[in-house]
Design an enzyme around this catalytic site. Structure first.
Site, PDB file in Angstrom:
ATOM      1  CG  ASP A 169      -2.308   0.395   0.941  1.00 38.67           C
ATOM      2  OD1 ASP A 169      -2.480   1.502   0.386  1.00 38.67           O
ATOM      3  OD2 ASP A 169      -3.243  -0.369   1.243  1.00 38.67           O
ATOM      4  CG  ASP A 197      -4.836   5.542   0.868  1.00 38.29           C
ATOM      5  OD1 ASP A 197      -5.633   4.638   1.108  1.00 38.29           O
ATOM      6  OD2 ASP A 197      -4.881   6.656   1.424  1.00 38.29           O
ATOM      7  CD  GLU A 231      -8.905   4.333  -1.917  1.00 40.57           C
ATOM      8  OE1 GLU A 231      -9.837   3.938  -1.214  1.00 40.57           O
ATOM      9  OE2 GLU A 231      -7.986   5.049  -1.476  1.00 40.57           O
ATOM     10  CG  HIS A 241      -9.304  -1.684   3.991  1.00 43.06           C
ATOM     11  ND1 HIS A 241      -9.070  -1.650   2.621  1.00 43.06           N
ATOM     12  CD2 HIS A 241      -8.886  -0.497   4.469  1.00 43.06           C
ATOM     13  CE1 HIS A 241      -8.513  -0.490   2.321  1.00 43.06           C
ATOM     14  NE2 HIS A 241      -8.399   0.225   3.412  1.00 43.06           N
ATOM     15  CG  ASP A 242     -11.606   1.725   3.050  1.00 42.76           C
ATOM     16  OD1 ASP A 242     -11.189   1.679   4.223  1.00 42.76           O
ATOM     17  OD2 ASP A 242     -10.929   2.165   2.091  1.00 42.76           O
TER      18      ASP A 242
HETATM   19  C1  NOJ Z   1      -8.468   4.931   1.713  1.00 42.87           C
HETATM   20  C2  NOJ Z   1      -8.143   3.757   2.578  1.00 42.87           C
HETATM   21  O1  NOJ Z   1      -8.529   2.586   1.932  1.00 42.87           O
HETATM   22  C3  NOJ Z   1      -8.853   3.999   3.887  1.00 42.87           C
HETATM   23  O2  NOJ Z   1      -8.848   2.873   4.722  1.00 42.87           O
HETATM   24  C4  NOJ Z   1      -8.234   5.183   4.554  1.00 42.87           C
HETATM   25  O3  NOJ Z   1      -8.975   5.530   5.703  1.00 42.87           O
HETATM   26  C5  NOJ Z   1      -8.196   6.399   3.629  1.00 42.87           C
HETATM   27  N1  NOJ Z   1      -7.858   6.092   2.269  1.00 42.87           N
HETATM   28  C6  NOJ Z   1      -7.187   7.396   4.125  1.00 42.87           C
HETATM   29  O4  NOJ Z   1      -5.897   6.893   3.936  1.00 42.87           O
END
Ligand code: NOJ
Length: 557
Positions: free
Chosen positions: A99, A201, A255, A328-329
């Site tokens: 990551d 990210d 992302e 994970h989000d």
């Molecule tokens: C996206 C990540 O996947 C998430 O878990 C994180 O809180 C935010 N970006 C900030 O880094």
């Protein structure tokens, strides 16, 4: 368009280390824990692991707030453990992508500690500092992704710094060439250690519009138009590509919240030398109403079809799609898009069929392959996620909303749904830890766990294994062009894939009722490739009845 790259042909498995496997009983997953499960990953057949952050971090946002990009978080182990993990993966023919969290760092990073000391500190310009407005209020009205203003006032120098996420995640200033060089050097450090690429990210937030203008006239407002896919994003991505990625056989997935397919087609077009693929968010938005994710509305199959088709058509022959329904989000996909009670197994397999039969690279999030579900903890105290806790505080304590309603949103959308510990077996704490887990285990681990899945020939796990294997044998699953069928059907999602003179038909029932569909292609089926019910016949037939959540993949004549 590229073909034959490992990042197109292999399936990715995402590990959220905190919740995967604890080896030392402190209740927190760690690198040795992952190492102990490498044979499991190998058996599944995945070819790439994406490791969520394992760098040094005060864990305000579970590792997405990094205080040292070149050190391993103590709770996860040591650099030697990390090297052993990389070796263990490579020994099994599995690639590793790390990551890359460089829209922001932690406020405990040495750069920020320096930066906040004085206005003329050499690191001042590594972050985005601005004086307040003449009346002392924030430099602009942007909101943070995690609620509240995106600016934090700092007494020492009497200025504000920008943080699109938490106060402990100050945004890095990508306008500063020195900062960019530090990032590329750090990336090269990891590439030289032998990794195979990066998941980046919120990488489409790194270029902010000149002058950082306020969005509209409200006191606080979503400023996305000024930092999503900002003016110099492509310049920075190209520079990063030139300085790092192009020098290796490296994979990159960016992302990108709110990215459009038109932009993604450009960013992922190999001629532009930016990234291999992006994570889009449109699919994740189909069950959100006005105001964002916490305003939960039922999703419609017509929206899932419209969004998926848009992306499949837009990138075909130009760029490349990433395919995911959870991470994970996000909540667990079987709870969100399938059925996590009566039809859990069959609907999880149907969704897996969907993901693995679209054009692009599938991503599996840990636990998805055994059909792990959302969780409902009794009280907000049992939750850990900063976004969830901030939402609850704002909705209930600040705005006086109903606790029950806030909890209903959290049950549907909270990130801790995905972060409960991996369910390995029926022993205490699901075999995740011998201690107290940092986040409670989902009580359903007694019936949903890896041990059970490995014993059951008909399990979701073995269905994933089969899909992954099929994808290795049939290039049409990877590269075939997608074309939607029976578009207006409100239970069935059907489409064809075409590569050269080979054609497949995929028919998926997204409902818990029997569905009838009339598909002209059905008359030319010649072979059943895979199905999630075991007594499917292969008679050519235009008219088909599919049972609840039934999935069939046919080869056509
Ligand atoms: C996206 C990540 O996947 C998430 O878990 C994180 O809180 C935010 N970006 C900030 O880094």
């Amino acid at each position: 368009m590229t073909t034959g790259a490992f990042w197109q042909e292999q399936v990715v498995y995402q590990i959220y280390p905190r919740s995967f496997k604890d080896s030392n009983g402190d209740g927190i997953g760690d690198l040795q824990g992952i190492i102990s499960k490498l044979d499991y990953l190998h058996e599944l057949g995945i070819g790439i692991v994406w490791l969520s952050p394992v760098y040094q971090s005060p864990n305000d946002d579970n590792g997405y707030d990094i205080s040292n990009y070149q050190a391993i978080m103590d709770e996860f182990g040591t650099m030697a453990d990390w090297e052993a993990l990389l070796q263990g993966l490579h020994d099994r023919g599995i690639k590793l992508i790390m990551d890359l969290v460089v829209n922001h760092s932690s406020d405990e990073h040495a750069w920020f500690q320096e930066s906040k000391k004085s206005k003329d500190n050499p690191y001042r310009d590594y972050y985005i500092w601005r004086p307040g407005k003449p009346d002392g209020t924030e430099p602009n009205n942007w909101l943070s992704f995690f609620g509240g203003s995106a600016w934090q006032y700092d007494e020492a120098t009497e200025e504000y710094y920008l943080h699109l996420f938490s106060r402990k995640q100050p945004d890095l200033n990508w306008e500063n060439p020195k900062l960019r060089q530090e990032v590329y050097d750090m990336m090269n450090f990891w590439m030289e250690k032998g990794i195979d690429g990066f998941r980046m990210d919120v990488i489409n937030c790194i270029s902010k519009a000149d002058g950082l203008p306020s969005a509209g006239t409200d006191r606080y407002s979503w400023g996305g138009e000024f930092f999503i896919c900002g003016p110099r994003l492509e310049q920075y991505l190209q520079e990063m590509n030139e300085q790092v990625l192009s020098r290796y056989d490296a994979m990159s997935v960016g992302e990108m919240p709110d990215v459009t397919p038109e932009r993604a087609a450009r960013y992922t077009n190999p001629d532009n030398h930016e990234v291999n693929m992006v994570f889009q968010f449109e699919t994740m938005g189909i069950d959100s109403g006005e105001g964002g994710k916490w305003n939960v509305k039922p999703w419609k199959l017509s929206d899932l079809k419209a969004v998926t088709s848009k992306w499949q058509y837009a990138l075909n022959g130009k760029g490349w799609n990433s395919l995911y329904l959870n991470n994970h989000d996000q909540p667990r996909m079987v709870s969100r898009f399938g059925n996590d009670t009566e039809y859990r197994k069959v609907s999880a397999k149907m969704l897996a069929t969907f993901l693995h039969t679209l054009q692009g690279t599938p991503y599996i999030y840990q636990g998805e392959e055994i059909g792990m579900t959302n969780v409902k903890f009794d009280s907000i105290e049992q939750y850990q996620d900063i976004e969830t806790l901030n939402f609850y505080r704002e909705a209930v304590e600040e705005q006086g909303g109903s606790p029950a309603q806030a909890m209903a949103s959290i049950y549907a959308k909270g990130r801790d749904n995905a972060r409960t510990p991996m369910q390995w077996d029926t022993s205490e704490q699901a075999g995740f830890t011998t201690g107290e887990p940092w986040l409670r285990v989902n009580p359903n681990y007694h019936s949903i766990n890896v041990a059970e899945s490995l014993q059951d020939e008909d399990s979701i796990f073995y269905y994933y294994q089969k899909l992954i294997q099929l994808r290795k044998e049939h290039p049409i699953m990877v590269y075939g062009a997608y074309d939607i069928r029976a578009e207006d059907h409100d239970q069935i999602y059907a489409y064809t894939r075409t590569l050269g003179d080979e054609r497949w038909l995929i028919v998926l029932n997204f409902s818990d009722q029997v569905a009838h569909v009339d598909l002209q292609e059905g008359a030319s089926v010649s072979e059943l490739i895979i199905a999630n019910y075991d007594d499917v016949t292969v008679e050519p037939q235009a008219k088909m009845d599919l049972r609840p959540y039934e999935a069939r993949v046919y080869k056509l004549k």
